[in-house]
Design a protein around this motif. Structure first.
Motif, PDB file in Angstrom:
ATOM      1  N   ARG A 179     -62.199  45.085-121.046  1.00 39.99           N
ATOM      2  CA  ARG A 179     -62.129  46.428-120.462  1.00 39.99           C
ATOM      3  C   ARG A 179     -63.140  46.555-119.315  1.00 39.99           C
ATOM      4  NH1 ARG A 179     -63.775  51.230-124.180  1.00 39.99           N
ATOM      5  NH2 ARG A 179     -62.247  50.243-125.575  1.00 39.99           N
ATOM      6  N   TRP A 180     -64.316  45.959-119.480  1.00 42.54           N
ATOM      7  CA  TRP A 180     -65.325  45.974-118.409  1.00 42.54           C
ATOM      8  C   TRP A 180     -64.800  45.265-117.166  1.00 42.54           C
ATOM      9  CZ3 TRP A 180     -67.844  41.601-116.368  1.00 42.54           C
ATOM     10  CH2 TRP A 180     -68.929  41.868-115.513  1.00 42.54           C
ATOM     11  N   VAL A 181     -64.123  44.131-117.348  1.00 43.95           N
ATOM     12  CA  VAL A 181     -63.548  43.420-116.209  1.00 43.95           C
ATOM     13  C   VAL A 181     -62.523  44.295-115.504  1.00 43.95           C
ATOM     14  CG1 VAL A 181     -62.113  41.456-115.518  1.00 43.95           C
ATOM     15  CG2 VAL A 181     -63.947  41.130-117.181  1.00 43.95           C
ATOM     16  N   ARG A 220     -63.621  44.345-111.509  1.00 43.84           N
ATOM     17  CA  ARG A 220     -62.597  44.169-110.476  1.00 43.84           C
ATOM     18  C   ARG A 220     -62.548  45.317-109.473  1.00 43.84           C
ATOM     19  NH1 ARG A 220     -57.972  41.742-114.511  1.00 43.84           N
ATOM     20  NH2 ARG A 220     -58.718  39.572-114.522  1.00 43.84           N
ATOM     21  N   PRO A 221     -62.540  46.591-109.924  1.00 43.24           N
ATOM     22  CA  PRO A 221     -62.534  47.674-108.923  1.00 43.24           C
ATOM     23  C   PRO A 221     -63.748  47.641-108.001  1.00 43.24           C
ATOM     24  CG  PRO A 221     -61.957  48.518-111.100  1.00 43.24           C
ATOM     25  CD  PRO A 221     -62.431  47.116-111.299  1.00 43.24           C
ATOM     26  N   THR A 222     -64.899  47.245-108.539  1.00 39.68           N
ATOM     27  CA  THR A 222     -66.111  47.192-107.715  1.00 39.68           C
ATOM     28  C   THR A 222     -65.995  46.124-106.641  1.00 39.68           C
ATOM     29  OG1 THR A 222     -67.457  47.945-109.587  1.00 39.68           O
ATOM     30  CG2 THR A 222     -68.597  46.849-107.777  1.00 39.68           C
ATOM     31  N   THR A 261     -68.422  34.088 -97.241  1.00 38.85           N
ATOM     32  CA  THR A 261     -68.146  33.025 -98.206  1.00 38.85           C
ATOM     33  C   THR A 261     -68.536  33.422 -99.627  1.00 38.85           C
ATOM     34  OG1 THR A 261     -70.333  32.047 -97.812  1.00 38.85           O
ATOM     35  CG2 THR A 261     -68.494  31.240 -96.464  1.00 38.85           C
ATOM     36  N   MET A 262     -68.923  34.682 -99.839  1.00 39.72           N
ATOM     37  CA  MET A 262     -69.334  35.101-101.175  1.00 39.72           C
ATOM     38  C   MET A 262     -68.138  35.180-102.112  1.00 39.72           C
ATOM     39  SD  MET A 262     -72.324  37.984-100.800  1.00 39.72           S
ATOM     40  CE  MET A 262     -71.367  39.106 -99.785  1.00 39.72           C
ATOM     41  N   ASP A 263     -68.270  34.592-103.294  1.00 40.77           N
ATOM     42  CA  ASP A 263     -67.221  34.715-104.294  1.00 40.77           C
ATOM     43  C   ASP A 263     -67.404  36.034-105.050  1.00 40.77           C
ATOM     44  OD1 ASP A 263     -69.230  34.326-106.247  1.00 40.77           O
ATOM     45  OD2 ASP A 263     -68.910  32.170-106.241  1.00 40.77           O
ATOM     46  N   PRO A 264     -66.426  36.454-105.866  1.00 37.86           N
ATOM     47  CA  PRO A 264     -66.515  37.757-106.531  1.00 37.86           C
ATOM     48  C   PRO A 264     -67.785  37.943-107.367  1.00 37.86           C
ATOM     49  CG  PRO A 264     -64.280  36.941-106.672  1.00 37.86           C
ATOM     50  CD  PRO A 264     -65.098  35.838-106.074  1.00 37.86           C
ATOM     51  N   ALA A 265     -68.209  36.906-108.086  1.00 38.19           N
ATOM     52  CA  ALA A 265     -69.409  37.043-108.917  1.00 38.19           C
ATOM     53  C   ALA A 265     -70.642  37.265-108.059  1.00 38.19           C
ATOM     54  CB  ALA A 265     -69.580  35.802-109.791  1.00 38.19           C
ATOM     55  N   GLU A 266     -70.730  36.604-106.914  1.00 35.94           N
ATOM     56  CA  GLU A 266     -71.887  36.781-106.043  1.00 35.94           C
ATOM     57  C   GLU A 266     -71.860  38.158-105.392  1.00 35.94           C
ATOM     58  OE1 GLU A 266     -75.533  35.629-104.440  1.00 35.94           O
ATOM     59  OE2 GLU A 266     -74.304  34.684-105.997  1.00 35.94           O
ATOM     60  N   ILE A 267     -70.659  38.638-105.032  1.00 34.65           N
ATOM     61  CA  ILE A 267     -70.549  39.995-104.484  1.00 34.65           C
ATOM     62  C   ILE A 267     -71.052  41.013-105.504  1.00 34.65           C
ATOM     63  CG2 ILE A 267     -68.893  41.781-103.800  1.00 34.65           C
ATOM     64  CD1 ILE A 267     -67.167  39.526-102.620  1.00 34.65           C
ATOM     65  N   ALA A 308     -73.669  52.887-104.607  1.00 32.31           N
ATOM     66  CA  ALA A 308     -74.274  51.641-104.126  1.00 32.31           C
ATOM     67  C   ALA A 308     -73.269  50.818-103.342  1.00 32.31           C
ATOM     68  CB  ALA A 308     -74.819  50.838-105.307  1.00 32.31           C
ATOM     69  N   VAL A 309     -72.030  50.773-103.819  1.00 33.17           N
ATOM     70  CA  VAL A 309     -70.986  50.025-103.115  1.00 33.17           C
ATOM     71  C   VAL A 309     -70.744  50.632-101.743  1.00 33.17           C
ATOM     72  CG1 VAL A 309     -68.545  49.413-103.110  1.00 33.17           C
ATOM     73  CG2 VAL A 309     -69.862  49.219-105.225  1.00 33.17           C
ATOM     74  N   ALA A 310     -70.618  51.942-101.691  1.00 33.73           N
ATOM     75  CA  ALA A 310     -70.349  52.608-100.415  1.00 33.73           C
ATOM     76  C   ALA A 310     -71.465  52.342 -99.412  1.00 33.73           C
ATOM     77  CB  ALA A 310     -70.179  54.112-100.648  1.00 33.73           C
ATOM     78  N   ASP A 311     -72.722  52.422 -99.869  1.00 28.63           N
ATOM     79  CA  ASP A 311     -73.853  52.190 -98.965  1.00 28.63           C
ATOM     80  C   ASP A 311     -73.918  50.724 -98.539  1.00 28.63           C
ATOM     81  OD1 ASP A 311     -76.561  53.534 -97.984  1.00 28.63           O
ATOM     82  OD2 ASP A 311     -77.048  51.509 -98.690  1.00 28.63           O
TER      83      ASP A 311
END
Length: 423
Positions: free
Chosen positions: A352-354, A359-361, A372-378, A402-405
């Motif tokens: 559920r967290w994923v 994923r939305p984040t 070149t950042m992968d999803p985990a690094e992002i 935080a994402v928006a900024d």
């Protein structure tokens, strides 16, 4: 001799046949090449596009090409961080019939950088220490698996970002040897080669003005030895505990887990007088947090990334209404995989967290800004940015803000790495 392609995947030969094998690598047209940074190599190396993949193509004699291909396959089976071998191409001839050198084909390691590209902007000493940490971990893992590298250096390594640290990957196995077990002399010889090679590479950077003035090339070459010995001792030393103090053994195993290693096999002996217990880790496997994250969520990440994501997952689980209050802590649920019958199992909450958080984040970050950042690094970067903004605001600003900024103020200002050319 006819052109021959020995490949690990039956789909690769058909794709590889489209490349201009009748030309020396140095003469390949630009339309086949991908403009990615290359490290120093004694051989001609080019990055090219094969179907949907980016590959590294290295020219070398047939025997060492086949040998390196098999060694890289062995390392893959052992779970050692190294480039993926795809094929060996032999029987090449030029346009006028002259023989051309065979090539080894490996998959380009996405998001990785050779060390010289990292020094295009002067690295701080703290970053240099993290590189030495990553290389020491790689060398220890190789030696635990019985692999003598024979040419450990920064040039023969690729580095990927790993949640504020780096993960090191072997990129050149040409001089390697695989044994059932390495002697102390074999390990020390490998380590001495690493020390000399690294010091020489850093002296070369110093001469070109690309090294931070506070970095001592000789000292950093020696540092790899100290970091290696410290990690090797922790992973292999024999511990003697008082009889009945079995929690000391659990504490030792937890310390190894914190370093990113699992104890797959151990030896425990009682003294003849019954006063002491001897504990020896017999088989130690790296990737403790990687395996834990993969089991719970299906996400594949580097070790430090996995540790960071697990910590965020634990914090999120504790806020959920169907989290079992009878559990002692979120961490214990993740470690043991056991949940209170009154609440959702950890695996259910993790998926559920994923679906609802991870994923939305990540998707909120535009693809064109990810580099070149992968999803985990992002996701790690976003967690770091949330912490920074929350500290400044003296309260938790939340992940959405935080994402928006981060998208608005951080990513557009960062240097964008080279991108593969479109076929």
């Amino acid at each position: 001799m006819a052109l021959q392609i020995s490949a690990t995947n039956p789909e690769h030969p058909a794709v590889l046949l489209e490349l201009p094998w009748q030309l020396p690598l140095e003469e390949w047209p630009e339309k086949y090449l991908v403009p990615l940074p290359r490290g120093i190599s004694r051989h001609v190396v080019r990055y090219a596009r094969a179907g949907t993949e980016v590959i590294a193509v290295k020219e070398l004699a047939e025997r060492p090409a086949l040998r390196e291909y098999e060694l890289l396959r062995d390392l893959d089976r052992l779970g050692i961080p190294a480039v993926d071998p795809l094929a060996v191409v032999t029987g090449r001839t030029g346009l006028t019939g002259e023989p051309l050198e065979p090539v080894l084909v490996t998959r380009h390691l996405g998001g990785s950088m050779p060390y010289r590209s990292m020094f295009e902007t002067t690295l701080r000493p703290a970053t240099m220490h993290r590189l030495m940490d990553a290389l020491a971990v790689l060398l220890v893992r190789l030696h635990l698996a019985g692999f003598a590298w024979g040419d450990c250096s920064l040039s023969n390594t690729l580095f990927r970002r790993d949640a504020g640290a780096y993960a090191a990957y072997l990129v050149d196995a040409e001089t390697g040897e695989l044994h059932p077990r390495l002697s102390t002399g074999q390990r020390e010889y490998d380590l001495e080669l690493a020390r000399v090679n690294i010091s020489g590479e850093l002296l070369d950077l110093e001469a070109s003005g690309a090294l931070h003035p506070s970095v001592d090339p000789i000292e950093f070459g020696t540092e790899i030895c100290a970091r290696y010995h410290g990690l090797w001792e922790e992973l292999t030393r024999t511990s003697v505990y008082p009889a009945g103090k079995y929690h000391y053994i659990e504490r030792r195993i937890r310390r190894l887990n914190d370093l990113g290693f699992d104890v797959a096999e151990m030896q425990i002996e009682h003294a003849s007088n019954g006063d002491t217990v001897t504990f020896v880790p017999k088989v130690v496997d790296a990737g403790h947090h990687q395996r834990q994250l993969l089991r719970l969520t299906g996400l594949d990440a580097e070790e430090n990334q996995a540790r960071r994501l697990l910590n965020d997952l634990e914090s999120w689980m504790a806020t959920q209404d169907d989290y079992a209050p009878g559990d002692p802590s979120p961490g214990s649920r993740l470690r043991t995989g056991r949940g209170d019958v009154r609440g959702a199992r950890p695996e259910v909450l993790a998926h559920r967290w994923v679906r609802e958080v991870f994923r939305p984040t990540v998707r909120a970050v535009p693809p064109e800004l990810r580099g070149t950042m992968d999803p985990a690094e992002i996701y790690h970067e976003l967690l770091e940015h949330r912490w920074y903004l929350s500290e400044r605001a003296q309260h938790d600003i939340g992940l959405d803000a935080a994402v928006a900024d981060y998208v608005r103020n951080v990513l557009p200002k960062g240097p964008q790495p080279p991108r593969p050319a479109k076929g």
